[in-house]
Design an enzyme around this catalytic site. Structure first.
Site, PDB file in Angstrom:
ATOM      1  N   LYS A 111       0.840  -1.210   0.000  1.00  0.00           N
ATOM      2  CA  LYS A 111       0.000   0.000   0.000  1.00  0.00           C
ATOM      3  C   LYS A 111       0.868   1.249   0.000  1.00  0.00           C
ATOM      4  O   LYS A 111       0.557   2.232  -0.677  1.00  0.00           O
ATOM      5  CB  LYS A 111      -0.919   0.025   1.227  1.00  0.00           C
ATOM      6  CG  LYS A 111      -2.011  -0.990   1.169  1.00  0.00           C
ATOM      7  CD  LYS A 111      -3.201  -0.486   0.377  1.00  0.00           C
ATOM      8  CE  LYS A 111      -4.229  -1.596   0.256  1.00  0.00           C
ATOM      9  NZ  LYS A 111      -5.216  -1.416  -0.752  1.00  0.00           N
ATOM     10  N   LYS A 194      -7.484 -16.156 -13.367  1.00  0.00           N
ATOM     11  CA  LYS A 194      -8.603 -16.155 -12.434  1.00  0.00           C
ATOM     12  C   LYS A 194      -9.566 -15.013 -12.711  1.00  0.00           C
ATOM     13  O   LYS A 194      -9.215 -14.033 -13.363  1.00  0.00           O
ATOM     14  CB  LYS A 194      -8.071 -16.091 -11.009  1.00  0.00           C
ATOM     15  CG  LYS A 194      -7.463 -14.763 -10.625  1.00  0.00           C
ATOM     16  CD  LYS A 194      -7.240 -14.719  -9.126  1.00  0.00           C
ATOM     17  CE  LYS A 194      -7.499 -13.350  -8.636  1.00  0.00           C
ATOM     18  NZ  LYS A 194      -6.992 -12.793  -7.504  1.00  0.00           N
ATOM     19  N   LYS A 197     -11.607  -8.617  -9.984  1.00  0.00           N
ATOM     20  CA  LYS A 197     -11.977  -7.253 -10.345  1.00  0.00           C
ATOM     21  C   LYS A 197     -10.845  -6.553 -11.080  1.00  0.00           C
ATOM     22  O   LYS A 197     -11.067  -5.879 -12.075  1.00  0.00           O
ATOM     23  CB  LYS A 197     -12.349  -6.479  -9.080  1.00  0.00           C
ATOM     24  CG  LYS A 197     -13.688  -5.817  -9.233  1.00  0.00           C
ATOM     25  CD  LYS A 197     -14.154  -5.194  -7.956  1.00  0.00           C
ATOM     26  CE  LYS A 197     -13.510  -3.838  -7.773  1.00  0.00           C
ATOM     27  NZ  LYS A 197     -13.821  -3.209  -6.497  1.00  0.00           N
TER      28      LYS A 197
END
Ligand code: TYM
Length: 328
Positions: A111, A194, A197
């Site tokens: 992050k 896979k 999103k």
């Protein structure tokens, strides 16, 4: 009964990958454990969402989980920010966590790299808040995806350290609960590994029949089987994975034989998958629409869930305060 706690980030709409992965397993868990589910809206503050989006995204995710079969009568569902007790425990736990170890958490490092202008203290102490979410209910189990393992390690550290510092056996060390035996990994239909999103290849539970059909019919294929009984390339195996999940064993066998004797037409296979998938998704979508149109019902479910969670958290906090030396 053993206790399970799981937090769900309110990030967008559920897709088939979520449904056949975690969500269906949550639904199965409610019958075997004393479960509590919550929507982790405090955690989402690390990226400073707009006020008007906060409540909306909590309602969206609540409607979708209920539509999938989470049953508030079996397992309370609450919104994290409704249970303020968590924050007090978060404060106590933070006193025992050290900068160096928090900085070493991979998700923090990631992050910090992704949002270098916003490396806030909330991001750094994300694992402590998660530990407070879990330990306030003295949970035994937490369902975990791979990405949450390190956070779980930190939660155990919080429990252990508190117990050690105060010489008590108060917090159980929460264990990772893996769904791997029941969860199915849903592939993307665009040839990527896979459904996700960030991959932009999702079939959502909110998608209407036409959209689902269109997405399936667009699935990447090849030139068709060339030799009898040959191994299927990944993109074709992906289609068969869908078939295995949403169609009957007979249907699977029918298309498997067609592959093996080289008479398979991908158009037929896709049509079958689309029809069977629509049959799975349509009733869920209808329930999502029902809940989404009933915000009062959603709010009531969340309110009742919060009451149960608050009571559980308060009982823990009273003990914690007493152990630390504060007035109860
Ligand atoms: P999130 O939103 O990525 O996922 C929600 C929950 O589902 C679990 N999970 C799985 N468990 C088993 N097998 C899988 N294949 C699988 N996929 C997802 C996740 O581990 C998670 O429990 N940081 C958390 C949110 C959170 C939280 C918590 C979770 C905040 N506080 C306290 C548990 C307990 C997250 O991003 O989950």
């Amino acid at each position: 009964m053993e206790k399970v706690v799981s937090g769900i980030r309110p990030t967008g709409n559920l897709h088939l990958g979520n449904y056949f992965g975690a969500v269906r397993s949550f639904v199965a868990m409610q019958d075997k454990y004393q479960c509590m589910f919550f929507i982790a809206d405090w955690h989402s503050l690390t990226t400073h969402p707009k006020p008007e989006d906060i409540q909306q995204s909590a309602r969206t995710i609540l409607a979708e989980y209920l539509a999938c079969g989470l049953d508030p009568k079996k397992a309370p569902i609450y919104v994290q920010s409704d249970v303020r007790e968590t924050i007090e425990l978060y404060l106590y736990l933070n006193m025992n966590m050290y900068l160096g170890e928090l900085e070493r958490v991979t998700t923090f490092k990631e992050k910090a790299r992704q949002q270098p202008d916003n490396v806030n203290a909330g991001l750094l102490t994300y694992p402590t808040l998660m530990a407070a979410d879990i330990l306030q209910h003295r949970a035994n189990w937490v369902p975990v995806g791979k990405d949450q393992e390190q956070n779980m390690e930190m939660a155990r550290k919080c429990a252990r350290r508190f117990n050690n510092i105060y010489g008590v056996e108060f917090f159980p060390e929460p264990q990772n609960f893996y769904f791997s035996d029941q969860a199915v990994k849903i592939p993307g239909l665009d040839g990527s590994g896979k459904m996700g999103k960030s991959e932009g290849n999702c079939i959502y539970l909110r998608d209407d029949d036409k959209t689902i059909t269109k997405k399936v019919m667009r699935a990447v294929t090849d030139n068709g089987p060339q030799e009898p009984n040959s191994q299927r390339p990944d993109v074709i195996e992906n289609l068969f994975t869908f078939l295995r999940i949403v169609s009957t064993p007979d249907t699977y066998q029918y298309f498997d034989e067609k592959w093996n004797d080289c008479t398979l037409r991908y158009g037929d296979l896709k049509k079958q998958i689309a029809a069977d998938l629509v049959a799975v998704v349509a009733p869920i979508r209808e329930k999502i629409e029902y809940y989404s149109a009933n915000t009062e019902l959603l709010d009531q479910i969340a309110r009742e869930g919060a009451e149960v969670a608050r009571e559980s958290a308060r009982a823990t906090l009273n003990e914690v305060r007493r152990i630390i030396g504060f007035r109860v």
